[in-house]
Design an enzyme around this catalytic site. Structure first.
Site, PDB file in Angstrom:
ATOM      1  N   CYS A  33       6.348 105.590 -18.019  1.00  0.00           N
ATOM      2  CA  CYS A  33       5.339 105.034 -18.916  1.00  0.00           C
ATOM      3  C   CYS A  33       6.108 104.133 -19.857  1.00  0.00           C
ATOM      4  CB  CYS A  33       4.600 106.130 -19.678  1.00  0.00           C
ATOM      5  SG  CYS A  33       3.541 105.490 -20.987  1.00  0.00           S
ATOM      6  N   THR A  34       5.617 102.933 -20.090  1.00  0.00           N
ATOM      7  CA  THR A  34       6.413 101.949 -20.823  1.00  0.00           C
ATOM      8  C   THR A  34       6.601 102.300 -22.288  1.00  0.00           C
ATOM      9  OG1 THR A  34       4.396 100.597 -21.022  1.00  0.00           O
ATOM     10  CG2 THR A  34       5.945 100.023 -19.266  1.00  0.00           C
ATOM     11  N   GLN A  45     -10.078 103.770 -18.404  1.00  0.00           N
ATOM     12  CA  GLN A  45      -9.191 104.712 -17.714  1.00  0.00           C
ATOM     13  C   GLN A  45      -9.756 106.133 -17.758  1.00  0.00           C
ATOM     14  OE1 GLN A  45      -5.517 104.253 -19.861  1.00  0.00           O
ATOM     15  NE2 GLN A  45      -4.740 102.630 -18.534  1.00  0.00           N
ATOM     16  N   THR A  52       2.770  97.772 -17.834  1.00  0.00           N
ATOM     17  CA  THR A  52       2.409  99.181 -17.949  1.00  0.00           C
ATOM     18  C   THR A  52       2.495  99.777 -16.558  1.00  0.00           C
ATOM     19  OG1 THR A  52       0.500 100.662 -18.188  1.00  0.00           O
ATOM     20  CG2 THR A  52       0.014  98.365 -17.898  1.00  0.00           C
ATOM     21  N   ASN A  53       2.948 101.026 -16.478  1.00  0.00           N
ATOM     22  CA  ASN A  53       3.011 101.697 -15.173  1.00  0.00           C
ATOM     23  C   ASN A  53       1.626 102.068 -14.661  1.00  0.00           C
ATOM     24  OD1 ASN A  53       6.068 102.539 -14.446  1.00  0.00           O
ATOM     25  ND2 ASN A  53       5.805 102.553 -16.662  1.00  0.00           N
ATOM     26  N   THR A  54       0.791 102.620 -15.538  1.00  0.00           N
ATOM     27  CA  THR A  54      -0.506 103.153 -15.107  1.00  0.00           C
ATOM     28  C   THR A  54      -1.364 102.102 -14.427  1.00  0.00           C
ATOM     29  OG1 THR A  54      -0.505 104.843 -16.835  1.00  0.00           O
ATOM     30  CG2 THR A  54      -2.641 104.229 -15.909  1.00  0.00           C
TER      31      THR A  54
END
Length: 236
Positions: free
Chosen positions: A201-202, A56, A87-89
């Site tokens: 964000c989780t 990332q 996960t959102n990302t």
């Protein structure tokens, strides 16, 4: 009594702290819905997050996408009926993952936006990693598919939110000072007109609580997990 449950495939480990919450929420929801000793039928592939985080922050999104696709295909071969990216990302590559498998991918933004719309709200603040707040893969879906107006924090606040996620929350730390800092960020979003705030964000749900905000908070971890249970057991 036997209940026909679909098998939930979980792409987890990003971080394992929030993946553990997915597992807990999903199983509690199934038990509450079905009673007795019922629990969820699920498979989880759990990444070593150190490797994913390195990709990332190096901007090696093609390599990260390849890792996500391979993991999703493992879940499909293992018998999953649908897949969640926990996960959102990493929804940055949701479309590529969906295209590479023959089972549905339940996108985290959709149940969140649906719940916001059902509450009669439209203008929302978004907290998450810098990738989620600054890139369009998540905000764009909320705007284009669901008609929401999305506000993100100013640059200094975005940096703070991102730092706390990677230096504290994904390492299992929920510091009181960081909770106060997040409360201030939320207050500034509300002052700009946010009618609600998405915990995008989780891991943020490990730090922030409803009492930390003057407007409703929408926890993507819980909403995503609940949507998975609904898909798995339907009206059972």
């Amino acid at each position: 009594m036997a209940v026909a449950q679909k098998v939930i495939g979980l792409l987890g480990g990003m971080s394992w702290e929030s993946s553990a919450e997915y597992y807990r929420i999903i199983n509690e929801q199934v038990r509450d819905r079905l009673g007795g000793l019922h629990s969820a039928r699920c498979l989880m592939w759990s990444f070593d997050f150190a490797g994913i985080e390195a990709l990332q922050h190096a901007g090696r999104w093609a390599d990260a996408t390849a890792e996500m696709i391979a993991a999703a295909q493992r879940l499909e071969r293992g018998g999953a009926d649908f897949v969640l990216i926990c996960t959102n990302t990493m929804h940055r590559m949701a479309e590529e993952v969906q295209a590479a498998i023959g089972i549905p991918l339940l996108h985290i933004a959709d149940p969140t936006a649906e719940r916001i719309r059902a509450a009669g709200l439209r203008r929302v603040g978004l907290l998450g990693t810098a990738f989620t707040m600054e890139q369009d893969f998540y905000k764009g879906r909320l705007v284009e598919r669901h008609g929401l107006e999305v506000l993100v924090p100013e640059a200094e606040d975005r940096a703070l939110v991102h730092r706390v996620i990677y230096e504290e929350l994904v390492q299992g730390r929920a510091e009181p000072a960081s909770r106060e800092a997040y409360r201030a960020v939320i207050a500034r979003l509300v002052a700009r007109g946010a009618e609600a705030v998405i915990l995008g964000c989780t891991e943020i749900m490990l730090l922030v609580r409803p009492e930390d905000s003057a407007v409703p908070l929408f926890d993507t971890t819980a909403l995503h997990a609940e949507a998975a249970v609904e898909r798995a057991i339907g009206g059972a």
